[in-house]
Design an enzyme around this catalytic site. Structure first.
Site, PDB file in Angstrom:
ATOM      1  N   HIS A   1       0.888  -1.236   0.139  1.00  0.00           N
ATOM      2  CA  HIS A   1       0.028   0.037   0.055  1.00  0.00           C
ATOM      3  C   HIS A   1       0.806   1.199  -0.093  1.00  0.00           C
ATOM      4  CE1 HIS A   1      -3.342  -2.726   1.487  1.00  0.00           C
ATOM      5  NE2 HIS A   1      -2.347  -3.270   2.145  1.00  0.00           N
TER       6      HIS A   1
ATOM      7  N   SER B   1      15.454  22.413 -14.619  1.00  0.00           N
ATOM      8  CA  SER B   1      14.255  23.367 -14.800  1.00  0.00           C
ATOM      9  C   SER B   1      14.839  24.588 -15.330  1.00  0.00           C
ATOM     10  CB  SER B   1      13.716  23.459 -13.550  1.00  0.00           C
ATOM     11  OG  SER B   1      12.643  24.765 -13.625  1.00  0.00           O
TER      12      SER B   1
ATOM     13  N   LYS C   1      16.347  21.976  -9.282  1.00  0.00           N
ATOM     14  CA  LYS C   1      15.740  20.843  -9.836  1.00  0.00           C
ATOM     15  C   LYS C   1      16.763  19.969 -10.507  1.00  0.00           C
ATOM     16  CE  LYS C   1      11.477  20.630 -10.423  1.00  0.00           C
ATOM     17  NZ  LYS C   1      10.380  19.568  -9.840  1.00  0.00           N
TER      18      LYS C   1
ATOM     19  N   GLU D   1      10.212   9.052 -16.180  1.00  0.00           N
ATOM     20  CA  GLU D   1       8.908   9.594 -16.279  1.00  0.00           C
ATOM     21  C   GLU D   1       8.509   9.101 -18.040  1.00  0.00           C
ATOM     22  OE1 GLU D   1       8.243  13.852 -15.055  1.00  0.00           O
ATOM     23  OE2 GLU D   1      10.403  13.443 -14.356  1.00  0.00           O
TER      24      GLU D   1
END
Ligand code: ARG
Length: 458
Positions: A157, A278, A284, A291
């Site tokens: 979970h 970024s 970043k 992704e």
């Protein structure tokens, strides 16, 4: 109506829209190599069976090699009026080889021709996928070996469940990718039959030798039913199905990388080679490649669903619908190969923050099951009672704001007087993972066995 292939029957040229919807050369030119290989084998067979002369065969061979060279060197002019790769190659062959070229299509149709081309293509794609799976497994194995004993939280979970080792976690993916590789090997066996010689649908009255062409093209033998041979695309569907399952696995690993890379987890780092910055937020480092692997799953599923939909309800034998197979196949193949390579690159690049992982492994009362098991073993408590006692101890630790291993002995004794100092041995994460020695378990010794088994299978 100057169509070189069927101008006899036609007097007018197709409308521009007819040509636009019908044309496939923009994508099926990718099958030029397969198409020429098929034609070389076919013309060899036609000569061997006396259907064409050796001289015609030789002229066809020379011409096809010339076409192959022109395509390789980018000197070939692909024509949309000639629809597809088959007619483009044959038309150019006619210019180079003269009348002999007109004999190449004896006892053959574009229907068995295209079926053969895509089988050759998807067979190579199987072999490349197998190599891609193996490379990823190797990268995972190398990291797993490095981290057989690196403790991290195991989750259910996405909540801390029980401590595991990072090596064990990575080896779970080796199992998945290993099954993907095995599925790919399975479907390769099924696809390796040659449709060439099925002709349009019914076979041919010429005395062809389908066993000869099958052998020349590296197939185990010819397909048994000519109708099936030109109607079926399930070898492509099977590749895409296997690719889809593999993409599921890749997407799950990609998702874990994304989560582990967050500053909140900070379990792993990817180097500058595998991250992006970024344009606005200077701090970043984004895991874009992970992704994208996660996202590209959608392309592979889409290709599979697209071709399933094209094939559904098609009557036998060939219908032009099937021309829609190629873009789907090519996209699935390219996407799987790129995703596998990118994932292997990221896994190789990965560095692990062992301190963070160990700290997180101990948090969230992750050794509560170890405590319950200790109560069963040491005090001969039924597991259900041990679960209850442990639950009360977790609640007490939570109330005091400490981990189980920092709970004082008198607090343990207040809940269960028979608990002794020895309980602390099972509350540390290292002892927890070391104790899980059941076959396939997370103990470093077990993980080492899993690694050794897979190394012998690579
Ligand atoms: N370009 C066609 C395809 O990809 C080749 C087969 C054409 N056959 C036909 N009967 N029109 O399916």
């Amino acid at each position: 109506g100057g169509n070189a292939m069927w101008g006899g029957r036609f007097s007018a040229s197709p409308s521009a829209l007819m040509e636009a919807i019908n044309v496939s050369i923009g994508f099926d030119k990718r099958l030029a190599g397969e198409d020429i290989a098929g034609s070389l084998a076919h013309s060899d067979m036609l000569a061997a069976t006396g259907i064409i002369t050796e001289a015609d065969r030789d002229a066809i061979h020379l011409g096809l090699e010339a076409v192959r060279g022109e395509i390789a060197e980018g000197r070939f002019t692909f024509s949309t009026a000639l629809e597809d790769i088959h007619m483009n190659v044959e038309a150019r062959l006619r210019e180079i080889a003269g009348p002999a070229a007109g004999r190449l299509h004896t006892a053959r149709s574009r229907n068995d021709q295209v079926a053969t081309d895509i089988r050759l293509f998807v067979r190579d794609a199987h072999d490349r996928a197998e190599a891609g799976f193996t490379a990823l497994m190797r990268a995972l194995l190398t990291q797993a070996e490095r981290h057989v004993a690196t403790v991290m939280p195991g989750f259910t979970h996405l909540q801390s469940a029980q401590p595991v080792t990072f090596g064990h976690h990575l080896m779970a993916y080796v199992e998945m990718i290993g099954r993907d590789r095995s599925r790919m090997r399975d479907s390769r066996k099924r696809l390796n039959e040659c449709p060439l010689g099925a002709a349009a649908l019914a076979g041919t009255s010429f005395p062809i030798d389908r066993h000869m062409t099958a052998k020349a093209l590296g197939f185990d033998g010819p397909t048994r039913n000519s109708l099936d041979s030109v109607s079926d695309r399930d070898s492509l569907l099977e590749y895409m199905t296997v690719a889809s399952i593999a993409a599921v696995h890749l997407s799950r690993l990609a998702e874990e990388l994304v989560v582990w890379m967050t500053p909140q987890f900070a379990f792993v780092r990817l180097s500058d080679r595998w991250t992006t910055g970024s344009s606005i937020m200077p701090q970043k480092k984004n895991p874009d490649a992970a992704e994208l692997v996660r996202a590209k799953t959608g392309r592979i599923f889409g290709a599979l669903m697209g071709l399933l939909t094209v094939m559904k309800g098609l009557p036998l034998a060939y219908s032009k619908d099937m021309q829609e197979d190629k873009e789907r196949l090519f996209d699935a193949v390219d996407t799987l190969e790129l995703s596998l390579a990118a994932m292997a690159g990221m896994i190789e690049d990965l560095s692990v923050n062992e301190r963070r992982m160990a700290a997180a492994a101990g948090a969230g009362f992750a050794t509560a099951t170890d405590l319950a098991d200790w109560l069963v073993r040491t005090l001969d408590m039924p597991f259900r009672d041990a679960h209850h006692v442990t639950g009360r101890l977790v609640a007490e630790a939570e109330r005091q704001g400490v981990d189980l291993e920092d709970l004082p002995l008198n607090a343990f004794k207040a809940v269960e007087p028979r608990i002794t100092e020895a309980v602390y041995d099972v509350l540390g994460v290292d002892n927890s993972v070391k104790s899980r020695t059941s076959f396939g378990g997370t103990a470093p010794a077990c993980v080492a066995e899993q690694i050794a088994w897979w190394k012998s299978k690579l």
